[in-house]
Design an enzyme around this catalytic site. Structure first.
Site, short mmCIF file in Angstrom:
data_model
loop_
_atom_site.label_atom_id
_atom_site.label_comp_id
_atom_site.label_asym_id
_atom_site.label_seq_id
_atom_site.Cartn_x
_atom_site.Cartn_y
_atom_site.Cartn_z
N LYS A 51 -4.81 2.87 2.09
CA LYS A 51 -4.21 4.19 2.27
C LYS A 51 -5.25 5.29 2.05
O LYS A 51 -5.28 6.28 2.79
CB LYS A 51 -3.03 4.35 1.32
CG LYS A 51 -1.85 3.47 1.67
CD LYS A 51 -0.82 3.40 0.54
CE LYS A 51 0.28 2.42 0.88
NZ LYS A 51 1.23 2.22 -0.24
N GLN A 95 2.71 3.52 -6.17
CA GLN A 95 2.58 2.18 -5.59
C GLN A 95 3.49 1.20 -6.32
O GLN A 95 3.45 1.08 -7.54
CB GLN A 95 1.12 1.71 -5.67
CG GLN A 95 0.87 0.36 -5.05
CD GLN A 95 1.13 0.35 -3.55
OE1 GLN A 95 0.75 1.27 -2.84
NE2 GLN A 95 1.76 -0.71 -3.08
N ASP A 118 7.02 9.02 0.47
CA ASP A 118 7.48 7.65 0.67
C ASP A 118 8.94 7.61 1.12
O ASP A 118 9.43 6.57 1.55
CB ASP A 118 7.31 6.83 -0.62
CG ASP A 118 6.26 5.74 -0.49
OD1 ASP A 118 5.89 5.41 0.66
OD2 ASP A 118 5.80 5.22 -1.51
#
Length: 284
Positions: A51, A95, A118
């Site tokens: 990412k 994460q 997200d």
């Protein structure tokens, strides 16, 4: 059979986003993403690194906050509060998975909705469910964009989604439904999985179980979106479908190189959207 090449499409999208970010920078807007990594899980570290590299390729500033797995929950909440209040940060990503002593839902809800790139905050999930503008979860968003690119219209299609997670299965079902598909969601308690998949025009699977779907479970010409990713003892990466599905599928996502790159591409897209909105009205 046509492979749904997510890697190729993601690179194309990156070129477009690179131009978009360059224009934003000229206007004094620099999109910035903060990633929080807890623990030393190898897979999580790899994903975060991918990412970060993708952010750099398109010109998005990326900051990674790394913590030991024994971090206290209050410390993590304090970090998120700081990032929520930092005007330089447009998007925040935690994460997953987090250590067991951390309440994952509480952590995700602590992220400001306008920085929730997200798409996991209940505010964004709720807006998505009723078709309002929101940050969409990156993996389902990537799946829908991949199908759209290959001109696969889900309107009127029978779609089976194997896996009912809040991250992939449920939001993907909602997006498919809003596009006019007829949805069945299967999960660990489904009695006869094959009875669903055999009649489906499109099967999407993402549960992390190699060889879960085989050619006997699909009808001729079915479209298979394999979202699973598993590392075998040999070191090979594979999805949730067996190799023989190639004999019956009309379209198939490769693993790796299918949905994975599109997930990262979608995250970049959400970060750019966040930068645009946060610098203006500070909300979606």
């Amino acid at each position: 059979m046509v492979l749904l090449d997510g890697k190729k499409l993601a690179l194309m999208r990156e070129e477009t986003m690179k131009e978009e970010v360059a224009k934003l920078r000229e206007e004094g807007i620099t999109p910035a993403l903060a990633v929080i990594l807890v623990g030393d899980d190898a897979a999580s570290s790899t994903y975060v690194n991918m990412k970060t590299k993708a952010c750099h390729r398109v010109g998005i500033d990326s900051v990674t906050e790394t913590y030991h797995s024994d971090i206290k929950q209050d410390q993590l909440l304090s970090t998120i509060k700081r990032l929520n209040e930092d005007p330089r940060i447009d998007g925040i990503l935690v994460q997953l998975p987090l250590p067991k002593h951390i309440n994952t839902q509480l952590i995700l809800e602590s992220i400001a909705p306008h920085k929730d790139v997200d798409g996991f905050h209940p505010y964004n999930i709720g807006r998505m469910q009723v078709g309002l503008d929101s940050f969409l979860p990156a993996t389902p968003m990537g799946v829908m964009e991949l199908l759209e690119h290959y001109k696969i219209d889900v309107l009127g299609k029978d779609v089976v989604i194997v896996g009912a997670s809040n991250i992939v299965g449920k939001p993907l079902a909602s997006m498919m439904l809003q596009k006019g598909a007829t949805i069945s969601i299967c999960h660990i308690h489904t009695k006869d999985l094959a009875s669903y998949t055999k009649n489906a025009d499109i099967v999407c699977v993402g549960v992390g179980k190699p060889n879960l779907i085989n050619k006997e479970m699909l009808k001729q010409g079915a479209i298979l979106v394999d979202i699973g990713i598993n590392r075998l003892e040999s070191g090979e990466l594979t999805g949730d479908a067996s190799k023989d599905v190639e004999q019956v599928c009309s379209y198939l996502t490769p693993v790796p190189g299918g949905v994975g790159p599109m997930t990262i591409s979608s995250l970049l897209k959400n970060t750019i959207i966040a930068a645009k909105t946060n610098k203006n009205i500070n909300k979606i």
